[in-house]
Structure formats: C-alpha cells, structure tokens
Design an enzyme around this catalytic site. Structure first.
Site, mmCIF file in Angstrom:
data_model
loop_
_atom_site.group_PDB
_atom_site.id
_atom_site.type_symbol
_atom_site.label_atom_id
_atom_site.label_comp_id
_atom_site.label_asym_id
_atom_site.label_seq_id
_atom_site.Cartn_x
_atom_site.Cartn_y
_atom_site.Cartn_z
ATOM 1 N N ASP A 37 0.811 -1.219 0.000
ATOM 2 C CA ASP A 37 0.000 0.000 0.000
ATOM 3 C C ASP A 37 0.846 1.271 0.000
ATOM 4 O O ASP A 37 0.449 2.297 0.529
ATOM 5 C CB ASP A 37 -0.959 0.005 1.222
ATOM 6 N N ASN A 62 -5.145 -10.104 -4.104
ATOM 7 C CA ASN A 62 -4.767 -9.590 -2.779
ATOM 8 C C ASN A 62 -4.246 -8.161 -2.888
ATOM 9 O O ASN A 62 -4.230 -7.424 -1.911
ATOM 10 C CB ASN A 62 -3.710 -10.487 -2.109
ATOM 11 N N HIS A 65 -4.507 -1.554 -5.847
ATOM 12 C CA HIS A 65 -3.817 -0.366 -6.339
ATOM 13 C C HIS A 65 -4.848 0.694 -6.676
ATOM 14 O O HIS A 65 -5.672 0.506 -7.566
ATOM 15 C CB HIS A 65 -2.971 -0.719 -7.567
ATOM 16 N N THR A 277 3.237 -12.765 1.907
ATOM 17 C CA THR A 277 2.340 -13.364 0.931
ATOM 18 C C THR A 277 3.091 -14.520 0.256
ATOM 19 O O THR A 277 4.182 -14.890 0.689
ATOM 20 C CB THR A 277 1.804 -12.298 -0.061
ATOM 21 N N GLY A 345 -10.657 -3.658 3.354
ATOM 22 C CA GLY A 345 -11.251 -2.611 4.184
ATOM 23 C C GLY A 345 -10.729 -2.595 5.616
ATOM 24 O O GLY A 345 -11.169 -1.790 6.435
HETATM 25 P P1 IMO Z 1 -0.683 -4.054 -2.367
HETATM 26 O O1 IMO Z 1 -0.350 -4.474 -3.757
HETATM 27 C C1 IMO Z 1 -0.971 -4.829 1.928
HETATM 28 C C2 IMO Z 1 -0.704 -9.017 3.211
HETATM 29 C C3 IMO Z 1 -2.000 -9.468 3.852
HETATM 30 C C4 IMO Z 1 -1.470 -10.523 4.798
HETATM 31 C C5 IMO Z 1 -0.343 -11.175 4.016
HETATM 32 C C6 IMO Z 1 -0.719 -12.458 3.310
HETATM 33 O O2 IMO Z 1 -2.011 -3.402 -2.200
HETATM 34 O O3 IMO Z 1 0.429 -3.290 -1.740
HETATM 35 P P2 IMO Z 1 -2.294 -13.053 1.271
HETATM 36 O O4 IMO Z 1 -3.768 -12.826 1.074
HETATM 37 O O5 IMO Z 1 -1.448 -12.410 0.219
HETATM 38 O O6 IMO Z 1 -1.957 -14.487 1.485
HETATM 39 O O7 IMO Z 1 -1.974 -12.318 2.665
HETATM 40 O O8 IMO Z 1 0.053 -10.215 3.047
HETATM 41 N N1 IMO Z 1 -0.842 -8.418 1.882
HETATM 42 C C7 IMO Z 1 -0.888 -7.100 1.654
HETATM 43 N N2 IMO Z 1 -0.908 -6.047 2.495
HETATM 44 N N3 IMO Z 1 -0.982 -4.600 0.596
HETATM 45 C C8 IMO Z 1 -0.929 -5.644 -0.260
HETATM 46 O O9 IMO Z 1 -0.833 -5.470 -1.592
HETATM 47 C C9 IMO Z 1 -0.927 -6.957 0.250
HETATM 48 N N4 IMO Z 1 -0.909 -8.184 -0.304
HETATM 49 C C10 IMO Z 1 -0.845 -9.069 0.697
HETATM 50 O O10 IMO Z 1 -2.641 -8.420 4.525
HETATM 51 O O11 IMO Z 1 -0.912 -9.924 5.935
HETATM 52 MG MG MG Z 2 -3.168 -3.244 -0.502
#
Ligand code: IMO
Ligand code: MG
Length: 468
Positions: A37, A62, A65, A277, A345
């Site tokens: 994020d 997941n 953007h 992730t 959210g």
């Molecule tokens: P962007 O692209 C923030 C976090 C999840 C969780 C961990 C594993 O928006 O920056 P998952 O569903 O991937 O198995 O979850 O990774 N997570 C993110 N947190 N922004 C993201 O993507 C995220 N993608 C995964 O909150 O802690």
């Molecule tokens: Mg995110």
C-alpha cells in the site's frame, strides 16, 4: 549509517536519471519497499506514458492499487494500473494467480466508467484461483487461530493455496486450460473429489472452532466445468502466451513497465516470514513472473511511504501501539492517509518510518530511484521520528533480518525531526516545500544512499513532484 549522497538541494539534474529511455528495450520495475500500500499504482500511472507496455508479474486479487484520475478513484486488484492509459497493452504475467470472477468484475467496473480493456493480455501460464483455494485459505487461518498461532491475516483471496497448488502441479489449473475444455474436464474430474476430501478433513479438524452456520462447500465437476465455460467465453480472447509477447516486444525495442504487487517485506523468500504473501514480490520476481531476462530490467523504482503501515499479522518494529498517545497518533495518520485496506477494508496498522527495514529492501531490489509517498499525511505534527537502528535488549546494535521471530526481539532506535505545519498538497516543486519537510526528505535520501525521484503530496495525478 551508510555513506551520504548529495542532498536534493545540491544534486545535479543528471542524478535523477533513474528510468531508461523509451525505445531502449529496457524494462523499469516498480516495487513496494515496505508491507504494501505504498502507492505503487500511482507511480505506475505516472510513468506509464514513458513506457510502451505495463505488466504485472506477481500476486493476485490480494493487491489493491488505487489511482485517482480527475477526482475519480479507481481501485484495481488484478488488472495493471497501466490500463488507465488507453491503447497501452496491460499484461498479467505468468507469475500471477488469477481469480477469473474477480477480473471479470474489474473489467466490467472499468468498462462502466468508460475504460477500454481491449489491451489486456492474460498469461496462459498464470494459475487460476479456484473456489477451494479461497475455502482453504479461510480454514487454514481458522486453524492457526484455534491452535494459538497468530494467523497470517491473509486477504482470504485464495492466494497461498493457489500458489501451493502451482508448486504441487497435479491439481493446478492454468489460464491456458480454460481454452481446452476437454483437458479441463479431465483435470476437474480428478481434482474435485480430492479437494472435497481435503476441505472436509480440514473442516472436521476444526470442529467446534467453526461457526455454527459454517456452510460446508460442495464442489461439482459438472457445475465447475459450466462456470469455466463462462470464464472461457468472456476471458478467452485475452488469454495468450504473454512471455512470447513480451520477448517479441523487447526485441522490437519496446520499453516495459513491470508493476509489482504486494511489497518486498511480504516477499515469500525475502520478507518477514511467515507473515508474508506467497509470491516473489521484489524486483527479483519480475524476470520469473514475466519471462523477461534478468539483464533486461534497466531500472528499479522503489516506492515507500513517509511512515509505515502493515495489514494482517506479524511484527512491525515501529508500530504506534501500546499507549493512548501513540494510538491516538496512529489514528490521526490512519484517518489522514485513508489507511484502510483497498482489498479488505481492514484498518492498517501505523508506525513511524523504519529506514532499517527500507534500506534492506532498497539493497535487495537494487533500487535505482525512490518515490516517497503520502508526505502530506505527516503535516501538522510538532515533531516526527524515523527509526535509524535496531537494538537488542542489552543495547547492542542489530541488523535487519527478515524473520518474524528476529524482529519481535528488536527495539527500534529513533532520530527526531522537526515537523511542519500547513497544507503542502498544493506544492509542485521541491523548493516550495517547508524547510522541515525538505530536511526529512534529505535525511531519507542520504540514509538510503539512493536518489529520490518523486515525492507525492496527495492522491491526485497532479499531486506528484518530480525531483529534477
Ligand atoms: P498491495 O499491492 C498490503 C498481506 C496481507 C497478509 C499477508 C498475506 O495493495 O500493496 P495473502 O492474502 O497475500 O496471502 O496475505 O500479506 N498483503 C498485503 N498487504 N498490501 C498488499 O498489496 C498486500 N498483499 C498481501 O494483509 O498480511
Ligand atoms: Mg493493498
């Protein structure tokens, strides 16, 4: 502290040459340097015009953007943010996992707002997120909670179980399979009873830990084949060998923008394991997730917030938590920065900027330039803090080690900075920023020994200062 680079004020214009020129065939990767994020979507949107093609290389729905164009907010999960630039091919590469229902929802949502998705290309090697992946994701999280392990805090989009199936091979389904209904029917016939048994066993193991109204999923090979036929009918025209497409484009001298999803500290190999992730989120994943050769990545832009946030489980050494004053401060930043997940959210956890962690990410990614985001969110404080070191309980200095247990034992050491007052969201040049804000930026650049190329002071497309 690393060797100082020239400050922004004294830097020569040549230092800002962080992205390869169009027509060189070199790619630019955009990666998140923290826990997600950071504002990668906004940077992709800003530099897409300098590139011929935009390609996602990892992750799935997941990611979240958001890009604000003419006051309108677009929240994208699977489709590269480059889609907002008409006529630019937007590739979802082989390293991604695609939930077809999600991507269809996204295509329809964009189309309803007049965005043309005809440039979309989906890798035939990307993996399909099936219903059992999402069900398993949820049950696994419940299992960790039941056994008193801190759950990962996943987005429950089936990401981990889908990547696990990719590595398992035999029970995986790829986008290309949607184009071969006979092959797909065979795979479904073999896989459905197996997945049904696994989900049943997981649910049985959870027993009373499942809510009373938990609806046991029932999979039918026939019903799924019919659903896959809908996916094929609507998505078939986008599914292709994107690796070949990208290699041909590169041979033709096209420049490719590699859009990273998630972020470096969530990387499955190099992140704060196990609270990560399931994909290679750093620039190291870009060649594998697109099929482009390593040497073709000519620039790596690291995107970082002016503070830290994290969603889900796992330690964040600079988290503002544990006393009312810190929690009130976190709440102020959360509200100002709209720090609530684009995907789920959930309120994001907030902390001071952790340069020890970011420096690790900068080195791992081989960043050639940095983008400092959400600087406007920090205005209005008397003082600000930046974490510049980690210490053990006996006071000895500790390095960054990407492991949840290691990080839970470190104490963050801070340097204090004067804050600045007043609204900076209308500022369009570095020289118009308050002195305290410039000092904050200069310190970050010097600590990271990498040029800051862009500073964002608001969500709008125009609220981006390009550092000359
Ligand atoms: P962007 O692209 C923030 C976090 C999840 C969780 C961990 C594993 O928006 O920056 P998952 O569903 O991937 O198995 O979850 O990774 N997570 C993110 N947190 N922004 C993201 O993507 C995220 N993608 C995964 O909150 O802690
Ligand atoms: Mg995110």
């Amino acid at each position: 502290m690393p060797a100082a680079s020239s400050s922004i004020a004294s830097r020569s214009p040549a230092a800002a040459h962080h992205t390869p020129r169009a027509g060189t065939g070199l790619a630019t990767a955009v990666v998140g340097l923290q826990w997600g994020d950071e504002g990668k979507g906004k940077i992709v949107d800003a530099i897409a015009p300098k590139h011929d093609i935009v390609a996602r290389y990892n992750g799935g729905a997941n990611a979240g953007h958001s890009v604000v164009v003419a006051g309108e907010r677009f929240a994208l999960h699977l489709i590269p943010a480059g889609i907002l630039h008409k006529g630019k091919p937007a590739v979802v590469g082989c390293g991604t996992v695609i939930d077809p229902d999600w991507i269809l929802k996204e295509i329809d949502g964009l189309a309803a707002r007049g965005v043309d998705c005809s440039g979309l290309l989906l890798s035939d090697r990307a993996h399909v997120v099936m219903p059992w992946h999402k069900d398993e994701d949820e049950l696994r999280e419940r299992w960790l909670a039941k056994t008193s392990v801190e759950p990962i805090g996943t987005t429950k989009r089936g990401i981990g179980p889908c990547y696990a199936d990719k590595v398992q091979r035999g029970t995986a389904i790829r986008m290309g399979d949607l184009l071969r209904p006979d092959v797909l029917a065979g795979k479904l016939a073999s896989t459905v009873p197996f997945k049904q048994a696994i989900i049943g066993a997981m649910a049985a193991a959870l027993g009373p830990a499942l809510p009373a109204d938990y609806a046991m999923p029932q999979y039918s090979a026939q019903a799924l084949a019919e659903h896959c036929a809908i996916w094929q009918a609507r998505l078939g025209k986008y599914i292709t060998d994107t690796t070949q497409f990208l290699l041909d484009a590169q041979d033709a001298g096209k420049s490719i923008l590699l859009e990273g999803a998630n972020a470096t500290l969530l990387d499955v190999d190099h992140g704060t394991y196990p609270y990560v992730t399931s994909s290679s989120t750093s620039s190291l994943g870009a060649p594998a997730g697109t099929g482009l050769p390593l040497a073709s990545v000519g620039a790596v832009l690291g995107v970082m917030k002016s503070y830290s946030t994290r969603v889900g489980g796992g330690v964040m050494p600079t988290e503002l938590i544990g006393n009312p004053a810190d929690e009130a401060l976190a709440q102020t930043i959360r509200t100002r920065g709209r720090e609530f997940g684009t995907t789920t959210g959930r309120p994001r956890r907030v902390g001071w900027l952790d340069l020890v962690a970011v420096r690790y990410s900068v080195r791992l990614n081989g960043c050639t330039g940095l983008c400092l985001m959400l600087l406007d969110v920090l205005e209005g404080h008397q003082s600000l803090r930046i974490c510049t070191g980690y210490r053990a309980s006996d006071g000895s200095p500790l390095p960054f080690v990407p492991d949840a247990n290691w990080l839970s034992a470190v104490t963050a050491e801070y340097q204090d900075f004067a804050g600045w007052q007043g609204d900076i969201s209308g500022v369009r040049s570095m020289s118009d920023l308050p002195t305290a804000a410039r000092r904050y930026i200069d310190f970050i650049e010097e600590y990271l020994a990498t040029p800051i190329s862009m500073v964002s002071i608001g969500p709008g497309r125009e609220q981006l200062i390009e550092v000359k």
